[in-house]
Design an enzyme around this catalytic site. Structure first.
Site, PDB file in Angstrom:
ATOM      1  N   GLY A 192       0.829  -1.198   0.000  1.00 43.80           N
ATOM      2  CA  GLY A 192       0.000   0.000   0.000  1.00 43.80           C
ATOM      3  C   GLY A 192       0.866   1.252   0.000  1.00 43.80           C
ATOM      4  O   GLY A 192       2.078   1.179  -0.196  1.00 43.80           O
ATOM      5  N   LEU A 193       0.221   2.386   0.234  1.00 41.39           N
ATOM      6  CA  LEU A 193       0.952   3.661   0.194  1.00 41.39           C
ATOM      7  C   LEU A 193       1.637   3.841   1.535  1.00 41.39           C
ATOM      8  O   LEU A 193       1.212   4.625   2.374  1.00 41.39           O
ATOM      9  CB  LEU A 193      -0.034   4.798  -0.090  1.00 41.39           C
ATOM     10  CG  LEU A 193       0.578   6.123  -0.563  1.00 41.39           C
ATOM     11  CD1 LEU A 193       1.573   5.899  -1.680  1.00 41.39           C
ATOM     12  CD2 LEU A 193      -0.502   7.080  -1.018  1.00 41.39           C
ATOM     13  N   HIS A 194       2.701   3.034   1.718  1.00 39.25           N
ATOM     14  CA  HIS A 194       3.353   3.029   3.012  1.00 39.25           C
ATOM     15  C   HIS A 194       4.755   3.608   2.889  1.00 39.25           C
ATOM     16  O   HIS A 194       5.064   4.268   1.923  1.00 39.25           O
ATOM     17  CB  HIS A 194       3.325   1.602   3.577  1.00 39.25           C
ATOM     18  CG  HIS A 194       3.626   1.587   5.019  1.00 39.25           C
ATOM     19  ND1 HIS A 194       2.882   2.290   5.933  1.00 39.25           N
ATOM     20  CD2 HIS A 194       4.615   0.993   5.718  1.00 39.25           C
ATOM     21  CE1 HIS A 194       3.411   2.119   7.126  1.00 39.25           C
ATOM     22  NE2 HIS A 194       4.459   1.332   7.013  1.00 39.25           N
ATOM     23  N   ALA A 195       5.597   3.353   3.896  1.00 40.54           N
ATOM     24  CA  ALA A 195       6.854   4.087   4.052  1.00 40.54           C
ATOM     25  C   ALA A 195       7.607   4.425   2.755  1.00 40.54           C
ATOM     26  O   ALA A 195       7.693   5.584   2.381  1.00 40.54           O
ATOM     27  CB  ALA A 195       7.764   3.352   5.006  1.00 40.54           C
ATOM     28  N   ALA A 208       5.363   5.847  -0.046  1.00 38.68           N
ATOM     29  CA  ALA A 208       4.881   7.159   0.373  1.00 38.68           C
ATOM     30  C   ALA A 208       5.992   8.189   0.295  1.00 38.68           C
ATOM     31  O   ALA A 208       5.769   9.341  -0.094  1.00 38.68           O
ATOM     32  CB  ALA A 208       4.322   7.078   1.802  1.00 38.68           C
TER      33      ALA A 208
END
Lengths: 824, 92
Positions: free
Chosen positions: B13-16, B19
């Protein structure tokens, strides 16, 4: 149990004193409340706080109030006037603050009355006074009770004698018995002291080897003496920590001993819940201590900023955030890979527009000082992260790191985190966060010493990966002065502070000597154990040959399949396998068929939607879905083996049943492969290793997965690291089960997991019956060296002791003691 | 106001890491870009240059997000940002 209130001018002092006292009793201590400081971060005392604290811990049995000095006493007296429940007895103690609190906590934990606790606390200076030879030590005039009916003499075995912790154990053990017990030290000839008084017992000054005379009277006198004898005989549970301490000096082999440091044997250096210093990453290093800066506390509330100063204050936040981001980017530019990614992301967080806006508006709007504004703004984001949980919650340490950096910058303090050094040093820290460890440069950081942590902590895993010696659970490590030179032995857990010239010379000699492997693995008495290399791709073959590996115990084939949308063709595989086989003519190369799934997902064999991938379609099970992949691979292996001279064995991963082993052997035979084995990675396979080995030629233990499945603990979860330890006796018993089946069937059973790379564990594996050990090539030297220094009988004895141990700590200690001559 | 939809391609997902790559790309644009989940109302949109906002958006693999921007070059900018979101950044 009575309650205890601690009144101090300084919250820090109070907390530290309570922490120290609680170390004596573990979890079952009395209720303690602190009333410290005059509020708003001001040093002083506050009667209302004292009254609140008394109310908080009040019990019908009473409350004892310990105070530091001066106005603390006045505040406490005044507090008595505010009490809501006049029936609760409350006493103010004139006892010395630290000693008295400790004595009070121990006595209260043992269920003593308010009066008894108060008297004990008041006499608490006795131990110190007696030790230093002061006249008339207070507190030793306690009645020693009726004439003894029974007496025993016992000799102390534990390294530190009758120090604080054993004293506390003794008192706890006796507290439930109806007996009056006294103790006297025959060496000093001093009068007996009552065994229900910690301070009195400490004055006995009994050391290791001293004989104490224990006398008891009363209905349960005999039981009491048995209890004492039992505790003393077991060394108060401290014998297991011996290997972690300095070895006994022997005339033949002078050994380094901790010189003067706090780490030698101070009675408080091992609390009841800790196992003492523990070497978790082998090796020896010398260097000056550099300490990690202490973590920041939340900035205390101060007066609101005048409106005229707010804009400038807000600008400071923007400047500090930019400066922190810049520093982080500079650091990022010096590293690569995962560490760089972490730092880049952290830099972005440091100058996050949302975060900065929130902090700035706290300054301009409500007049917060910049450091408090930043602290609070980060706190709000952290709250959102916590609420969302999962991956987001896992980023909170990074967020706090950013907060600490900006606040330090604002306060003009050294940036928290790893010190920036170019000269070699030994890093001493309370604990290390992943963000810190990502930056450790093994060229300058020579060893790691931490207060917290265990054998499978992040620090330990990282240190082993970097090849850095590390010692954890060194409780007084932070007392070591910055800059003092230490010798750190990550094998024994020993730390020598300010070593003598002799010690330095010896250590440096030892460091200069690199353990190498001569190409024949054996114990001192000639028991052969093949030492092999794990190879993950043709690229790592050179390293294995350089390290003189006897062959390849685990050739992983996943490299061929990774980054492929579809399985690679026959020719591509044949070419890849031939490269490895060609490097070991006449030598053993054990190749493992595709091991996909769980932590190694491959698009074409593993489904993305498995609820529990570690228990799903992985390992050999992927062949159920795509049997043709396995057939192609076996064909490629057979073709490559025929073209080269290596002694090729082929094995399947993650076998759980005899049927799977039979099926695999049949498929191999169909491709003309006859040296066939299986991986034993599941408890199912370990327990049925006997019948499995009737159908295949060999087995190889994968200890990482075997530990994960035996302990029902996800390998990928850091929190479960303590369970995921191959030293877990349950895992050792699984390994033993498989090895014994191998011995019975006269078929080889090797180990090719992480476990084989730990020299001490390697010896245990040999003792359990492993016939070969396969590991990363750099581990070969250390393993070969330890094996070469012990006999196979030593390995077997150590294996029995470790598998029978009650815990990983006990298993390690027992093994270390039985393999000890190897280290002499 | 320009608007684009994008499907998050990163596995986590739109993680570390994804992102941070995305926030850095937005930060370099001379525009203000907002991001919201397709299922959320437009007024809940957040600053797309804030890594912390992106992370707390909680966009998982396969979720659809809406990017919005106004001004010169908004369309081209949003197209480039969509491309980033629709690439599996973890695989690189």
């Amino acid at each position: 149990m009575i309650g205890i209130v601690v009144v101090s001018h300084s919250p820090k002092l109070a907390r530290a004193a309570v922490e120290l006292a609680l170390e004596m009793v573990g979890v079952a201590g009395p209720a303690i409340a602190i009333a410290a400081g005059a509020g708003e971060g001001v040093t002083g005392t506050d009667a209302f706080k004292v009254a609140e604290a008394i109310a908080e811990v009040s019990s019908p049995e009473g409350v004892l109030v310990m105070m530091d000095l001066g106005s603390a006493v006045m505040s406490a007296e005044m507090a008595l006037e505010f009490l809501e429940d006049p029936d609760i007895p409350v006493r103010l103690s004139s006892a010395p603050f630290v000693e008295g609190l400790m004595a009070a906590v121990v006595r209260a934990a043992g269920g003593a009355t308010l009066a008894e606790v108060e008297r004990e606390a008041r006499g608490a200076l006795g131990a110190k006074q007696s030790h230093l030879g002061d006249e008339d030590p207070a507190g030793l005039t306690v009645d020693t009770g009726p004439a003894a009916e029974h007496t025993i003499e016992v000799t102390l075995l534990n390294p530190d004698g009758l120090h604080a912790r054993p004293v506390s154990m003794l008192i706890t053990a006796l507290s439930t018995l109806e007996a009056t017990v006294t103790v006297a030290n025959l060496r000093t000839g001093q009068a007996p002291v009552p065994a229900n008084s910690p301070t009195a017992l400490l004055t006995v000054g009994a050391r290791k080897g001293d004989t104490i005379s224990v006398a008891a009277a009363g209905r349960q006198a005999v039981e009491a003496l048995e209890a004492v004898s039992d505790l003393v005989g077991k060394g108060f549970g401290e014998l297991g920590t011996v290997p972690a301490r300095a070895p006994e000096p022997s005339p033949a082999q002078p050994q380094a001993r901790p010189a003067s440091g706090a780490l030698s044997s101070g009675p408080l250096s091992s609390g009841p819940l800790s196992s003492g210093p523990l070497g978790v990453s082998p090796g020896l290093a010398v260097g000056p201590i550099v300490r990690m800066p202490e973590p920041l506390d939340e900035p205390g509330p101060v007066a609101e900023l005048p409106v005229s100063e707010r804009e400038a204050a807000a600008d400071r936040i923007v400047a500090a955030s930019a400066s922190v981001a810049l520093t982080l980017r500079e650091k990022a530019a010096r590293v690569s890979g995962a560490a760089r990614g972490i730092l880049d992301a952290t830099a972005l967080m440091a100058e996050d527009p949302g975060l900065i806006d929130a902090a700035v508006s706290r300054v301009t709007g409500q007049g917060d000082v910049p450091e408090r504004a930043v602290w609070a703004a980060v706190g709000e984001v952290a709250a959102v992260f916590t609420q969302q949980g999962g991956l987001l919650a896992a980023r909170i340490p990074d967020l706090n790191d950013v907060r600490n950096r900006i606040v330090s910058e604002l306060l003009g303090r050294p940036a928290p985190g790893l010190p920036d050094r170019s000269e070699p040093y030994v890093l001493v820290a309370r604990d290390l966060a992943p963000a810190d460890t990502a930056l450790i440069d093994p060229a300058v950081c020579r060893a790691i010493v931490t207060v917290e942590g265990g054998p499978t902590s992040h620090t330990a895993i990282l240190a082993r990966a970097l090849g850095l010696p590390a010692v954890v659970a060194v409780r007084d490590a932070l007392d070591l002065p910055e800059g003092s030179v230490v010798i750190v032995d990550g094998t024994t857990g020993e730390i020598v502070v300010d070593p003598t010239d002799d010690q330095m010379v010896r250590a440096e000699e030892q460091i200069g000597r690199v353990a190498t492997f001569d190409g024949t693995g054996q114990t001192r008495d000639g028991h052969r154990v093949q030492l092999l290399a794990n190879v993950a791709s043709p690229d790592s073959v050179a390293e294995a040959i350089e390290a003189k590996a006897e062959g390849v115990g685990l050739f992983r084939t996943e490299f061929c399949f990774l980054d492929h949308a579809e399985a690679p063709g026959l020719d591509e595989q044949v070419a890849a396998y031939r490269q490895v086989f060609a490097a070991f003519p006449g030598r053993k190369v054990t190749i493992r068929t595709l091991d996909a799934g769980a932590d190694k997902p491959l698009a074409f064999v593993t489904a993305a939607d498995e609820v529990n991938p570690a228990l799903g379609i992985r390992g050999y099970r992927t062949a159920w879905r795509r049997p043709e992949l396995l057939d192609t691979q076996l064909q490629a292996i057979a073709t490559a083996a025929a073209a080269e001279d290596a002694v090729v064995g082929v094995m399947a991963p993650m076998i759980a049943t005899v049927d799977e082993a039979v099926d695999f052997a049949a498929r191999c035979a169909a491709h003309g492969l006859h040296n066939v084995g299986v991986m034993i990675e599941t408890p199912a396979a370990a327990i049925t290793a006997g019948p499995i080995l009737e159908r295949v030629d060999f087995a190889s233990l994968g200890t990482n997965d075997l530990a994960q499945y035996t302990m029902a603990a996800d390998r990928l979860m850091g929190e479960l690291a303590l369970l995921n330890d191959p030293w877990q006796p349950a895992v050792l018993r699984m390994i033993r089960e498989a090895c014994q089946a191998g011995l019975a069937a006269e078929k080889p059973v090797g180990v090719c997991g992480e476990a084989a790379a730990d020299p001490m564990l390697a010896a245990i594996l040999v003792g359990l019956g492993a016939t070969s050990l396969s590991m990363s090539p750099r581990a070969l030297g250390g393993v070969a060296e330890l094996l070469g220094a012990v006999t196979v009988d030593q390995c077997r004895d150590a294996a029995v002791a470790a598998a029978d141990a009650g815990s990983t700590g006990a298993a390690r200690s027992a093994a270390a003691a039985l393999l000890e001559p190897a280290r002499a | 106001m320009s608007e684009r939809k994008a499907t998050i391609a990163s596995r986590v997902g739109l993680h570390a890491r994804p992102a941070s790559i995305f926030a850095a790309a937005v930060g370099e644009l001379p525009l203000e870009v907002t991001i919201s989940l397709e299922t959320d109302p437009a007024e809940d949109a957040m600053d797309a240059s804030s890594i912390l906002s992106l992370m707390s958006l909680g966009a998982a693999n396969g979720d659809v997000v809406v990017l919005r921007a106004e001004g010169d070059g908004a369309d081209a900018a949003l197209d480039s940002l969509v491309k980033i979101l629709e690439t599996d950044l973890d695989a690189e």
